[in-house]
Design an enzyme around this catalytic site. Structure first.
Site, PDB file in Angstrom:
ATOM      1  N   CYS A 254      12.368   5.269 -22.527  1.00 49.16           N
ATOM      2  CA  CYS A 254      11.090   4.615 -21.925  1.00 49.16           C
ATOM      3  C   CYS A 254      11.865   3.490 -21.414  1.00 49.16           C
ATOM      4  O   CYS A 254      11.474   2.258 -21.811  1.00 49.16           O
ATOM      5  CB  CYS A 254      10.511   4.094 -23.164  1.00 49.16           C
ATOM      6  SG  CYS A 254       9.902   5.786 -24.170  1.00 49.16           S
ATOM      7  N   GLY A 258      13.461  -1.857 -16.610  1.00 50.90           N
ATOM      8  CA  GLY A 258      14.742  -1.711 -16.554  1.00 50.90           C
ATOM      9  C   GLY A 258      15.662  -2.994 -17.023  1.00 50.90           C
ATOM     10  O   GLY A 258      16.709  -3.006 -16.831  1.00 50.90           O
ATOM     11  N   LYS A 260      16.350  -3.808 -20.048  1.00 46.72           N
ATOM     12  CA  LYS A 260      17.439  -3.750 -21.297  1.00 46.72           C
ATOM     13  C   LYS A 260      18.244  -2.893 -20.519  1.00 46.72           C
ATOM     14  O   LYS A 260      19.615  -2.984 -21.084  1.00 46.72           O
ATOM     15  CB  LYS A 260      16.451  -3.116 -22.391  1.00 46.72           C
ATOM     16  CG  LYS A 260      15.289  -4.196 -23.113  1.00 46.72           C
ATOM     17  CD  LYS A 260      14.863  -3.450 -24.075  1.00 46.72           C
ATOM     18  CE  LYS A 260      13.627  -4.245 -24.565  1.00 46.72           C
ATOM     19  NZ  LYS A 260      12.636  -4.358 -23.825  1.00 46.72           N
ATOM     20  N   ASP A 304       9.517  12.852 -19.137  1.00 41.52           N
ATOM     21  CA  ASP A 304       8.886  12.588 -20.513  1.00 41.52           C
ATOM     22  C   ASP A 304      10.266  12.502 -21.754  1.00 41.52           C
ATOM     23  O   ASP A 304      10.693  13.688 -21.812  1.00 41.52           O
ATOM     24  CB  ASP A 304       7.960  13.495 -20.734  1.00 41.52           C
ATOM     25  CG  ASP A 304       7.414  13.319 -22.227  1.00 41.52           C
ATOM     26  OD1 ASP A 304       8.013  12.265 -22.946  1.00 41.52           O
ATOM     27  OD2 ASP A 304       6.554  14.031 -22.913  1.00 41.52           O
ATOM     28  N   ASP A 323      12.581   1.709 -26.992  1.00 39.76           N
ATOM     29  CA  ASP A 323      11.806   0.763 -26.857  1.00 39.76           C
ATOM     30  C   ASP A 323      10.184   1.658 -26.692  1.00 39.76           C
ATOM     31  O   ASP A 323       9.973   1.879 -25.670  1.00 39.76           O
ATOM     32  CB  ASP A 323      11.898  -0.206 -25.724  1.00 39.76           C
ATOM     33  CG  ASP A 323      11.122  -1.503 -25.662  1.00 39.76           C
ATOM     34  OD1 ASP A 323      10.248  -1.409 -26.517  1.00 39.76           O
ATOM     35  OD2 ASP A 323      11.289  -2.004 -24.975  1.00 39.76           O
ATOM     36  N   CYS A 376       7.066  -4.149 -28.842  1.00 40.01           N
ATOM     37  CA  CYS A 376       6.571  -5.281 -28.633  1.00 40.01           C
ATOM     38  C   CYS A 376       5.315  -5.749 -29.382  1.00 40.01           C
ATOM     39  O   CYS A 376       4.342  -6.184 -29.027  1.00 40.01           O
ATOM     40  CB  CYS A 376       6.490  -5.968 -27.148  1.00 40.01           C
ATOM     41  SG  CYS A 376       5.763  -4.650 -26.214  1.00 40.01           S
TER      42      CYS A 376
END
Length: 434
Positions: A254, A258, A260, A304, A323, A376
Site C-alpha cells: 500500500c 511513496g 515511506k 491489489d 501501512d 494513521c
C-alpha cells in the site's frame, strides 16, 4: 477567465459544495477550482476550504437554525458561502465588512440574487453573536467532530480526548524529511536559515524538521535535487523501527504516495531490493514521480497487495511495511473532509480488510523477519484489536515491544496521538515471524 474563477470565496463555496453534498474528496476538488484563480488568491482559497471543513460540525450546529427553511440540495453552494463567510469572520484577519460583502457579492456571481439577503442577514447575525455562537452546542459539535467519532474517541481515550480534539482542529505543521544521502539535518536547517526560513528539528524523527511557516516546496533549497521531501514526523518513524540492514529484501505494501518507500531507500542504500505495491494507478504515478526526483529505484507493481499471487515472485522478504488502509482519524487535520465522509459503520469493514492484508502478507515474510503494521488511525478497533486477532490466528507471530519516547504503550505497540505543533496520529506494531 470567468467571474466565478476570480473570487476565492466563491471558488471555496463551490469546492465545498461538492465535498458536502456530493461526497467528493477535498484533494480531488481543490485543484479543479484553484487552477483558474490568480496565484495570489490561491492561499486564501485553500485556507477557506481547509479551515471551513475543520470547523464544519461547529458551523453546521450553530448556523443551521439561522436558515428560515432548509435549502434545496442544488443550493448547497449558498450554504457553503455562509459557512465560508462565518469562518472568515471568526478565524481570519479579513475585515468584517469585507468578509460579509465578498460573500454577498459571490451570490450574485452564482446568479442566485435571491440569496443575497439571506447570506447578508446570517453573516451579520454571526457578527453580532460571535462571542456566544458556539456556547450552547452539544459536546461533539462544540469540539468540531461528528457525534459517532466524538463518542468513539471519548470511550477509547477519555484522558487524552481533549488534547486529541484540540490538536485535530489546528493547522498541521509543515514537516520535512532531510535526505540523509545528501547531508545532515543540521546542515539543511542552516541552509534554510541563510534564506530566511526558520525551522526546528523534530522531536523524534532523526531526519525530520518543522518549518515555522509553510511555504511552496519550490522555494525550499534543494527540493528539485532531492535534498528534502515533505513528510510528517510520525510517518518518518518507520525507518528506524524496521531495523534496515544491507542486502535485505523489503516490501512496502500500500505504498502510495511513496513517502515511506523513498525514506526506506534513503535510510539503507544497500538493500538488495525494495518492492512497492499500490492498487491505484493514479497514485502509482506519484510514487514514480517521487522516486525520479530523489534518484531512487524500486520494483513497482500496480496490483491489489492482498492478491499476493498477482504480484509476488515467491522470494521471501526480510522486512515488510504494511501501512494499511484505515479511517485516517489520526490525520483529520490534514484531511478535514474525513469529518464529513467517514461513518461509524466503516470501521468494522476497515478492520476486516486490515486483518486480511496481514494474513495475506505473512507467508511472504522470512522466518525471523519483521513486519511493521502501521495505520494513521487513533481508533483501537483498527489497531490493537486487529493485531490481537492476527496473533490469535498466526501461531508463529509475536510482537516485539517498541521502546520509544513517542506515543503510549499498547501491549508493546505504540499509539501516537496528533500533537499541537507536532506529529500526526499514528499506530505502529512490530511483528516478528518465529
Amino acid at each position: 477567465m470567468s467571474d466565478k474563477s476570480q473570487c476565492p470565496r466563491l471558488a471555496a463555496a463551490r469546492c465545498l459544495a461538492g465535498v458536502s453534498a456530493d461526497g467528493l474528496s477535498l484533494s480531488r476538488q481543490l485543484p479543479i477550482f484553484e487552477r483558474d484563480l490568480p496565484p495570489e488568491q490561491r492561499p486564501l482559497y485553500r485556507e477557506l476550504c481547509y479551515g471551513t471543513l475543520r470547523e464544519y460540525w461547529r458551523l453546521e450546529a450553530a448556523l443551521r437554525p439561522m436558515f428560515s427553511k432548509p435549502l434545496k440540495s442544488r443550493d448547497c453552494d449558498v450554504k457553503m458561502l455562509v459557512y465560508v463567510g462565518t469562518y472568515q469572520l471568526l478565524n481570519t484577519r479579513i475585515p468584517e465588512h469585507a468578509a460579509i460583502n465578498s460573500c454577498v457579492e459571490a451570490c450574485r456571481k452564482l446568479k442566485k440574487k435571491w440569496a443575497t439577503g439571506l447570506v447578508n442577514a446570517i453573516l451579520r447575525r454571526v457578527q453580532r453573536e460571535r462571542d456566544s455562537l458556539f456556547e450552547h452546542l452539544p459536546p461533539a459539535a462544540r469540539n468540531g467532530f461528528p457525534d459517532w467519532l466524538y463518542k468513539a474517541i471519548m470511550e477509547a481515550w477519555p484522558e487524552d480526548a481533549a488534547n486529541i480534539f484540540s490538536a485535530s482542529n489546528q493547522h498541521p505543521p509543515f514537516c520535512l524529511r532531510v535526505n540523509r544521502r545528501h547531508g545532515s539535518r543540521d546542515a539543511y536547517i542552516e541552509r534554510l536559515s541563510e534564506q530566511g526560513i526558520n525551522a526546528q528539528a523534530c522531536d523524534f524523527a532523526p531526519q525530520g524538521l518543522r518549518l515555522d511557516q509553510a511555504c511552496p516546496v519550490n522555494q525550499l533549497p534543494g527540493f528539485s535535487e532531492g535534498d528534502i521531501s515533505v513528510q510528517d514526523e510520525a510517518a518518518q518513524l518507520c525507518c528506524e523501527l524496521l531495523d534496515l540492514q544491507a542486502n535485505q529484501r523489503v516490501l512496502d505494501a500500500c505504498a502510495a504516495p511513496g513517502g515511506k518507500t523513498c525514506a526506506i531507500l534513503e535510510a539503507e542504500p544497500a538493500l538488495s531490493e525494495l518492492v512497492a505495491v499500490e492498487v491505484d494507478a493514479a497514485r502509482m504515478d506519484r510514487i514514480e514521480d517521487n522516486l525520479e526526483r530523489l534518484g531512487l529505484n524500486a520494483a513497482l507493481h500496480c496490483a491489489d497487495v492482498g492478491d499476493v499471487s498477482s504480484w509476488w515472485d515467491g522470494q521471501l522478504f526480510d522486512r515488510i511495511l504494511l501501512d494499511a488502509p484505515c479511517s485516517a482519524t489520526g490525520v483529520i487535520r490534514r484531511n478535514p473532509d474525513i469529518r464529513l465522509h467517514r461513518r461509524a459503520e466503516d470501521i468494522p469493514s476497515l478492520a476486516q480488510l486490515q486483518g486480511q492484508l496481514l494474513d495475506a502478507l505473512w507467508p511472504t515474510l522470512q522466518p525471523g523477519g519483521l513486519l511493521l503494521y502501521a495505520t494513521c488511525s487513533i481508533l483501537p478497533a483498527e489497531n490493537e484489536a486487529v493485531v490481537s486477532g492476527f496473533l490469535d490466528r498466526q501461531v508463529d507471530a509475536r510482537t516485539l515491544p517498541i521502546d520509544a519516547g513517542y506515543g503510549i504503550d499498547r501491549a508493546g505497540a505504540r499509539q501516537l496521538f496528533p500533537l499541537a505543533g507536532g506529529h500526526d496520529g499514528f499506530f505502529y506494531c512490530l511483528l516478528q515471524k518465529a
